[in-house]
Design an enzyme around this catalytic site. Structure first.
Site, short mmCIF file in Angstrom:
data_model
loop_
_atom_site.label_atom_id
_atom_site.label_comp_id
_atom_site.label_asym_id
_atom_site.label_seq_id
_atom_site.Cartn_x
_atom_site.Cartn_y
_atom_site.Cartn_z
N GLN A 179 51.75 9.58 57.20
CA GLN A 179 51.21 8.25 56.92
C GLN A 179 50.65 7.63 58.19
OE1 GLN A 179 53.76 5.80 54.56
NE2 GLN A 179 52.56 3.95 54.91
N ARG B 95 58.26 6.60 46.40
CA ARG B 95 58.86 6.63 47.74
C ARG B 95 58.25 5.54 48.61
NH1 ARG B 95 57.51 9.29 52.71
NH2 ARG B 95 59.30 10.07 53.90
#
Length: 310
Positions: free
Chosen positions: A10, A114
């Site tokens: 990310q 998530r």
């Protein structure tokens, strides 16, 4: 030649991600289309056009995983066989999907949840992460220990590469640790634009919410081994995957050690799949003698294939 896939984490998301692959290769278009169907909205449009949502954790995570899988499937279709895989944080889900352990549709739905759970685990403004540059691991760990109190803790959450560690925790503890790291000789402390103190104890609520989803997820046999962030070792069995992913969300990312493990297993060629070249940059610092390639668009794919065939 022994190849390991490196799956982007990310923060690598950017407007236009995956569009070149989508427009030039059917297998990549099919991958984005599958993600759209699995999620029930146009993730591909979000990736290509960007906008604020792409930087929100619940959208960034499936976007990056989908881009990584599109790149992997393209390599696979052209005969490139991976011997191992590893992924940085979120990227571990892409690595497991590439290895056949997770079904792609399950994976994109799972990482969206998530992302939601991680964003909700610590209220906005209560946690922070900071990249500490140019300081030995031991000194950064010492600074975190000194900066932590019973109520406010900070830890070394990402061991990315020599001289690059990310600390994570309560805002006040991170601020104290930043000062101690600079005093200990760090070149810089760079506050990261993230929504929470990831890979720390503050993610325990996210782990609890993720647990029932992982309990009902089906995991298949490994097509090739995956090195996990948690231990920097190969995940020993399919049965160990659930526990590994639950621990992973709240434990440090041992990326530098994972790369060293792959090198010790004989890997001499690393291919980052997904947006950006962050993992390529880390690899160059950790294993400077390795061949380091990436696939994020049509141009990088062609360059990588030329390098593999030379």
């Amino acid at each position: 030649m022994k190849i390991a896939l490196l799956c982007s984490g990310q923060g690598a998301q950017a407007a236009g991600m995956g569009q070149s692959l989508y427009e030039n290769y059917d297998v990549c278009k099919q991958t984005f289309d599958e993600a759209d169907e699995a999620l029930g909205f146009s993730l591909s449009k979000l990736c290509f056009e960007g906008g604020g949502k792409l930087n929100e954790t619940e959208y960034a995570q499936p976007a990056i995983l989908t881009h990584s899988m599109a790149a992997f499937r393209l390599l696979q279709k052209h005969g490139v066989a991976a011997g191992y895989a590893a992924g940085l944080s979120l990227g571990e889900y892409a690595a497991l999907t590439a290895a056949g352990v997770l079904a792609f549709a399950d994976a994109v739905r799972l990482v969206r949840q998530r992302g939601r759970f991680m964003a909700a685990a610590a209220p906005m403004g209560t946690g922070a992460m900071s990249a500490i540059l140019g300081l030995a691991n031991e000194l950064a760990e010492q600074a975190c220990a000194e900066a932590s109190t019973t109520d406010e803790t900070v830890i070394c959450a990402n061991y990315n590469a020599p001289g690059q560690i990310v600390i994570s925790g309560a805002v006040a503890a991170v601020e104290r640790a930043e000062g101690l790291c600079i005093a200990a000789g760090a070149k810089r402390a760079v506050r990261l634009q993230v929504s929470g103190p990831f890979h720390s104890r503050y993610m325990q609520p996210a782990a609890k919410r993720l647990e029932p989803l992982l309990a009902e997820t089906l995991f298949a046999a490994f097509a090739f081994p995956v090195v996990t962030n948690v231990t920097a070792e190969v995940i020993p069995s399919v049965e160990a995957v659930r526990g590994t992913l639950l621990t992973q969300i709240q434990a440090p990312v041992r990326w530098e050690q994972s790369m060293q493990t792959l090198a010790g297993l004989g890997v001499d060629t690393f291919i980052e799949v997904g947006p950006g070249r962050t993992l390529c940059a880390f690899a160059k610092k950790i294993i400077p003698t390795a061949t380091i390639l990436n696939v994020e668009d049509a141009a990088s794919f062609e360059k990588t294939m030329a390098a593999l065939q030379s």
